[in-house]
Design an enzyme around this catalytic site. Structure first.
Site, mmCIF file in Angstrom:
data_model
loop_
_atom_site.group_PDB
_atom_site.id
_atom_site.type_symbol
_atom_site.label_atom_id
_atom_site.label_comp_id
_atom_site.label_asym_id
_atom_site.label_seq_id
_atom_site.Cartn_x
_atom_site.Cartn_y
_atom_site.Cartn_z
ATOM 1 N N ARG A 122 0.804 -1.335 -0.116
ATOM 2 C CA ARG A 122 -0.029 0.080 0.118
ATOM 3 C C ARG A 122 0.963 1.178 -0.077
ATOM 4 O O ARG A 122 1.787 1.364 0.860
ATOM 5 C CB ARG A 122 -0.905 -0.005 1.171
ATOM 6 N N ARG A 155 3.230 4.180 4.646
ATOM 7 C CA ARG A 155 2.831 4.756 6.124
ATOM 8 C C ARG A 155 3.724 3.785 7.144
ATOM 9 O O ARG A 155 4.131 2.657 7.184
ATOM 10 C CB ARG A 155 1.440 4.328 6.572
ATOM 11 N N ARG A 166 -1.451 -4.259 14.847
ATOM 12 C CA ARG A 166 -2.539 -3.478 14.306
ATOM 13 C C ARG A 166 -3.791 -4.638 14.148
ATOM 14 O O ARG A 166 -5.027 -4.399 14.580
ATOM 15 C CB ARG A 166 -2.333 -2.545 12.959
HETATM 16 P P1 AMP Z 1 -6.566 4.150 9.673
HETATM 17 O O1 AMP Z 1 -6.253 5.169 8.626
HETATM 18 O O2 AMP Z 1 -7.995 3.998 9.763
HETATM 19 O O3 AMP Z 1 -5.851 2.616 9.747
HETATM 20 O O4 AMP Z 1 -6.114 4.557 11.357
HETATM 21 C C1 AMP Z 1 -4.897 4.678 11.621
HETATM 22 C C2 AMP Z 1 -4.373 4.893 13.066
HETATM 23 O O5 AMP Z 1 -5.097 6.052 13.572
HETATM 24 C C3 AMP Z 1 -5.017 3.716 13.891
HETATM 25 O O6 AMP Z 1 -3.849 2.710 13.884
HETATM 26 C C4 AMP Z 1 -5.097 4.396 15.122
HETATM 27 O O7 AMP Z 1 -3.938 4.750 15.670
HETATM 28 C C5 AMP Z 1 -5.522 6.010 15.068
HETATM 29 N N1 AMP Z 1 -7.025 5.864 14.760
HETATM 30 C C6 AMP Z 1 -7.789 6.028 13.609
HETATM 31 N N2 AMP Z 1 -9.350 5.894 14.021
HETATM 32 C C7 AMP Z 1 -9.216 5.742 15.317
HETATM 33 C C8 AMP Z 1 -10.345 5.493 16.171
HETATM 34 N N3 AMP Z 1 -11.537 5.504 15.667
HETATM 35 N N4 AMP Z 1 -10.104 5.156 17.579
HETATM 36 C C9 AMP Z 1 -8.841 5.163 17.892
HETATM 37 N N5 AMP Z 1 -7.610 5.366 17.152
HETATM 38 C C10 AMP Z 1 -7.811 5.527 15.699
#
Ligand code: AMP
Length: 207
Positions: A122, A155, A166
């Site tokens: 990605r 990322r 994760r």
């Molecule tokens: P994502 O882009 O959705 O994969 O989010 C990347 C990171 O942002 C996650 O691994 C968390 O560290 C943080 N994050 C995003 N959304 C949330 C959420 N709803 N609650 C807690 N942490 C979040």
């Protein structure tokens, strides 16, 4: 219509949320993109959460609930929205119930092996957060975002050593939401091509 897109990291939820947003002309609201914007802009919030994101942990419920609550109050959400990456815990889902009414939850299912292999391929736009896959969904010009000409990068939390953590966080804290939303959930196989997954979502939503 107010939607949530659920799914493991790299299930394709960001890509599908963006396509659904275009189709229905309602905003795609991704908590991860908002948090990374704050990190890039070195805001107070960004500085507070950067290390948490980089190691693949969840940001505290209070912070993300506030963030999403403010976002949903903006005028462009009045005809509906697609939430991507929020809620990620039962506490967040309960808080969301106090703010708004969710109509449907789209759960995109992939197994962990597929998630890991997709994540390492990605690339994401540093400016707008649009995701690409080196093989299945490449940008037209290598390293450059089709949408905004931003720079594409791997990322920090997409590096293989963080991805396993994760996925564990996803299974432990986010998967219980499937039960929470069992009345509203639509389950979609996330393994086929992007186009096929989109078709299956549109068909299920009858749009
Ligand atoms: P994502 O882009 O959705 O994969 O989010 C990347 C990171 O942002 C996650 O691994 C968390 O560290 C943080 N994050 C995003 N959304 C949330 C959420 N709803 N609650 C807690 N942490 C979040």
């Amino acid at each position: 219509m107010n939607y949530i897109i659920l799914g493991a990291p790299a299930s394709g939820k960001g890509t599908q949320a963006e396509l659904l947003s275009k189709k229905l002309n309602i905003p795609h609201i991704a908590s991860g993109i908002i948090l990374r914007e704050n990190i890039n802009n070195k805001t107070e919030l960004g500085l507070k959460v950067e290390a948490i994101l980089n190691r693949g942990d969840l940001v505290s419920d209070d912070i993300v609930i506030d963030l999403i609550k403010n976002r949903l109050e903006q005028g462009d959400c009045k005809d509906g929205y697609i939430l991507d990456g929020f809620p990620r815990t039962i506490a967040q889902a309960e808080a969301l119930d106090g703010i708004t009414k969710i109509d449907k939850v789209i759960d995109i299912v992939v197994n962990d092996d597929v998630a890991v292999s997709r994540i390492t391929n990605r690339r994401m736009c540093k400016s707008c957060g649009n995701p690409y896959h080196l093989e299945f969904n490449p940008s037209k010009l290598e390293g450059v975002c089709d949408k905004c000409n931003g720079e594409l990068y791997l990322r920090e939390d997409d590096k293989e050593e963080v991805v396993k953590d994760r996925l564990k966080v996803y299974h432990d804290q986010t998967e219980p939401l499937k039960e929470y939303y069992k009345e509203k959930i639509i389950t979609i196989d996330g393994i086929p091509s992007i186009k096929q997954v989109t078709e299956s979502i549109f068909k299920n939503l009858q749009i």
